[in-house]
Write a protein that holds these residues in place. Structure first.
Motif, PDB file in Angstrom:
ATOM      1  N   ASN A 176     -16.071   5.210  -0.848  1.00 55.26           N
ATOM      2  CA  ASN A 176     -16.232   6.615  -0.469  1.00 55.26           C
ATOM      3  C   ASN A 176     -17.498   6.913   0.327  1.00 55.26           C
ATOM      4  O   ASN A 176     -18.010   8.015   0.313  1.00 55.26           O
ATOM      5  N   THR A 177     -18.017   5.909   0.991  1.00 55.95           N
ATOM      6  CA  THR A 177     -19.045   6.173   1.994  1.00 55.95           C
ATOM      7  C   THR A 177     -18.405   5.851   3.333  1.00 55.95           C
ATOM      8  O   THR A 177     -17.241   5.503   3.405  1.00 55.95           O
ATOM      9  N   SER A 178     -19.195   5.946   4.387  1.00 53.43           N
ATOM     10  CA  SER A 178     -18.625   5.647   5.698  1.00 53.43           C
ATOM     11  C   SER A 178     -18.802   4.187   6.076  1.00 53.43           C
ATOM     12  O   SER A 178     -18.504   3.793   7.191  1.00 53.43           O
ATOM     13  N   TYR A 184       0.851  -1.198   0.000  1.00 54.90           N
ATOM     14  CA  TYR A 184       0.000   0.000   0.000  1.00 54.90           C
ATOM     15  C   TYR A 184       0.883   1.243   0.000  1.00 54.90           C
ATOM     16  O   TYR A 184       1.919   1.280   0.635  1.00 54.90           O
ATOM     17  N   GLY A 185       0.464   2.217  -0.792  1.00 57.98           N
ATOM     18  CA  GLY A 185       1.273   3.427  -0.917  1.00 57.98           C
ATOM     19  C   GLY A 185       2.387   3.323  -1.949  1.00 57.98           C
ATOM     20  O   GLY A 185       3.185   4.230  -2.099  1.00 57.98           O
ATOM     21  N   ASN A 209      -8.877  -0.236   2.316  1.00 58.30           N
ATOM     22  CA  ASN A 209      -8.621   1.114   2.796  1.00 58.30           C
ATOM     23  C   ASN A 209      -9.491   2.122   2.049  1.00 58.30           C
ATOM     24  O   ASN A 209      -9.481   2.168   0.828  1.00 58.30           O
ATOM     25  N   PRO A 210     -10.231   2.937   2.786  1.00 61.57           N
ATOM     26  CA  PRO A 210     -11.163   3.858   2.130  1.00 61.57           C
ATOM     27  C   PRO A 210     -10.536   5.161   1.638  1.00 61.57           C
ATOM     28  O   PRO A 210     -11.236   6.000   1.093  1.00 61.57           O
ATOM     29  N   TYR A 211      -9.227   5.358   1.833  1.00 62.66           N
ATOM     30  CA  TYR A 211      -8.601   6.628   1.457  1.00 62.66           C
ATOM     31  C   TYR A 211      -7.754   6.492   0.183  1.00 62.66           C
ATOM     32  O   TYR A 211      -7.152   5.451  -0.051  1.00 62.66           O
ATOM     33  N   PHE A 212      -7.623   7.567  -0.575  1.00 62.04           N
ATOM     34  CA  PHE A 212      -6.786   7.634  -1.776  1.00 62.04           C
ATOM     35  C   PHE A 212      -6.983   6.398  -2.658  1.00 62.04           C
ATOM     36  O   PHE A 212      -6.105   5.544  -2.784  1.00 62.04           O
ATOM     37  N   ASP A 236     -17.394   1.043   6.193  1.00 61.55           N
ATOM     38  CA  ASP A 236     -16.030   0.549   6.040  1.00 61.55           C
ATOM     39  C   ASP A 236     -16.042  -0.980   6.079  1.00 61.55           C
ATOM     40  O   ASP A 236     -15.595  -1.582   7.042  1.00 61.55           O
ATOM     41  N   VAL A 243      -5.580  17.657  -1.308  1.00 56.45           N
ATOM     42  CA  VAL A 243      -6.455  18.740  -1.754  1.00 56.45           C
ATOM     43  C   VAL A 243      -5.702  20.061  -1.947  1.00 56.45           C
ATOM     44  O   VAL A 243      -6.080  20.896  -2.758  1.00 56.45           O
TER      45      VAL A 243
END
Lengths: 348, 217
Positions: free
Chosen positions: B68-70, B11-12, B42-45, B72, B214
């Protein structure tokens, strides 16, 4: 490196030997990194059965004098509140990381800054404070972990690093300090075995005699006074001659900085004041940075929590407005820029 | 490029940015492309962040209805078998590490019939802390193969330091990548670099940076 991983690696490098946690988005990579690395570095990683268990394991480990840490995100930190109060009441040093997400309740899993009140005003019951640091980049998170462990030991207090989901999840290049070997000596208070050679050391937050507890709290507040006098820190960006000063911390300060830079390039006299310590709040630094200011704009990923400290610090002498997004929504530089234009009327 | 490309890695490591670049490039050549956000960890990026970009370029996005909802939870609400069968390119952006690739195992058998027209690429980045050592990168690669029940067919060197990446950053990673491909006995499909760098390297793949915070321009 990812923010969450960087926090973990930095902790290992400054001698953290015990990590107890429980998974929760968006901080789970921190625990996962510890699970992989802690054993190799000669420490203990344990995934507890709950956040409450984890913080009490930290309490136990810190009692023996080792550097200990736990991490969680907003709902999990609420569960740790009782343990943090017990640690403050027992004068135990430890580092607690909150990678904030939207709330209240289970809220959302996106980044937020709505735990400012909790961290700085009410991290548990009783008369106490904890130190709260607010880094705004992955590198600063690394540097802050080192500082947090040192200050926790110096003042014998829990220290919190208040991050958010964006800082925890984002990737930035970092440089790490060399592993720390000269850790402070805690043999004058730690419960690490007396071998019949000295009196017991007692780690306790229960006092049956009220005046005794009062004396203990008064002594602790003397230390808080020293913290307030010596440990405040802030970044002051383009505040010279600024008619509008934006106050923001953590990720929202990154957003605000973009907007400030854009506005300054257009000749708008605006600056950014970013507290790096939230408790103690950098009162004198803010007074100095706003000496030319006609307005303050406080920007947060909440409905407005730090704004009360901003108003207190400036004694409500400067008109202060607020812009924020909440529930896991991140403000954009364009939105902040629009607010700047609204208040200043643009370049003159 | 083969019909199906599966992208895995730490990841990353830059999986999503690479996947998005490949999808956009194909679409701009007029190809039909579907990109699958297979990140159920993972819900980010994540790939599903680029809905607008995909719309503008005519790329079809398949993502969990919960992306992209909550909510998880590790859920897949799309039909990979059908997408593999239909005409057009399919790019599957898998979640990070072995944990992120577990769900892929569910499709190993179905995808095996396309094995001559399928690439499974392992993304490496020598600047990522847990895969800095070639042996660590290889260990993770085999862990991904074990849980996904599939074998990689090639390696992509995506070594970078985000915005601080220079020509030197990329050149410095060549030996690392070479070491890994030799030990893995797999081809080095390419070395990725940001398209504003002046680089002339064998199998270079210039990319744009889509995955960013952002406040970055």
């Amino acid at each position: 490196m990812k923010g969450n991983e960087a926090l973990a690696e930095a902790a290992i490098r400054c001698g953290c030997k015990c990590f107890f946690g429980y998974p929760i988005t968006p901080q789970t990579e921190l625990s996962a990194y510890m699970a992989k690395r802690m054993e190799k570095s000669g420490g203990v990683f344990l995934q507890a059965e709950s956040e409450i268990a984890a913080i009490n394991m930290v309490l136990g480990a810190a009692s023996t004098g080792v550097r200990a840490m736990t991490s969680s995100s907003s709902p999990g930190v609420s569960l740790k509140a009782e343990g943090i109060s017990y640690m403050a009441g027992s004068d135990l040093p430890a580092v607690i990381i909150n990678v904030q997400r939207g709330g209240p309740g289970l809220g959302s899993i996106q980044p937020a800054q709505s735990d400012y009140f909790q961290a700085t005003k009410a991290m548990g019951h009783g008369d106490f404070h904890i130190m709260v640091y607010a880094p705004c980049s992955v590198q600063e998170m690394v540097d802050t972990v080192t500082l947090a462990f040192d200050k926790a030991d110096q003042y014998r207090t829990p220290v919190m690093i208040l991050a958010d989901g964006l800082l925890g999840q984002m990737m930035e290049p970092v440089t790490f300090p060399e592993p720390k070997t000269d850790l402070p000596d805690k043999s004058d208070w730690a419960a690490c075995g007396h071998e019949n050679k000295r009196e017991h050391h007692i780690i306790n937050s229960l006092f049956l005699d009220a005046p005794l507890l009062e004396a203990k709290v008064l002594e602790r507040f003397e230390r808080y006074k020293a913290i307030e006098e010596n440990e405040t820190d802030a970044e002051v960006y383009m505040c010279d001659g600024a008619e509008l000063v934006i106050t923001a911390y953590g990720a929202s300060a990154r957003v605000a900085k973009s907007a400030v830079t854009k506005a300054r390039n257009e000749g708008i006299k605006v600056g950014l004041f970013r507290p790096k310590t939230l408790w103690p709040f950098p009162v004198n630094e803010l007074k100095e940075a706003t000496k030319d200011a006609k307005n303050i704009l406080d920007v947060e990923m909440s409905m407005g929590q730090m704004i009360y400290d901003v108003k207190l610090a400036t004694e409500c002498k400067i008109p202060t407005t607020f812009f924020g997004r909440t529930g896991g929504v991140i403000p954009t530089p364009a939105e902040v820029y629009d607010e700047i234009k609204k208040i200043t009327g643009g370049a003159k | 490029m083969k019909k199906i490309t599966i992208i895995t890695g730490h990841y990353g490591s830059g999986k999503t940015n690479f996947a998005v670049n490949q999808a956009i490039k194909l679409a701009q050549k007029g190809e039909k492309v579907t990109i699958v956000d297979f990140d159920i960890v993972n819900p980010y990026f994540r790939t599903a962040d680029f809905v607008e970009l995909f719309k503008e370029n005519g790329v079809t996005l398949a993502a969990s209805m919960y992306a992209n909802t909550s909510l998880d939870i590790p859920a897949i609400s799309f039909d990979i078998e059908r997408m593999a069968y239909e005409p057009g390119y399919l790019i599957i952006d898998v979640g990070g590490d072995d944990a992120g690739a577990i769900g892929l195992g569910r499709y190993a058998e179905a995808l095996s019939q396309y094995k001559d027209d399928l690439d499974m690429l392992y993304i490496i980045n020598c600047y990522r802390y847990l895969t800095k050592d070639p042996s660590e990168a290889l260990e993770l690669m085999y862990e991904i193969e074990e849980v996904s029940k599939m074998k990689h067919t090639g390696i992509i060197n995506n070594s970078n330091l985000g915005r601080e990446t220079t020509e030197e950053t990329v050149l410095h990673s060549i030996d690392y990548a070479q070491d890994i491909v030799e030990k893995a006995k797999l081809p080095l499909v390419g070395t990725v670099y940001r398209d504003d760098l002046c680089l002339s390297i064998p199998n270079g793949i210039p990319v744009k940076v889509y995955v960013k915070t952002v406040w970055e321009d």
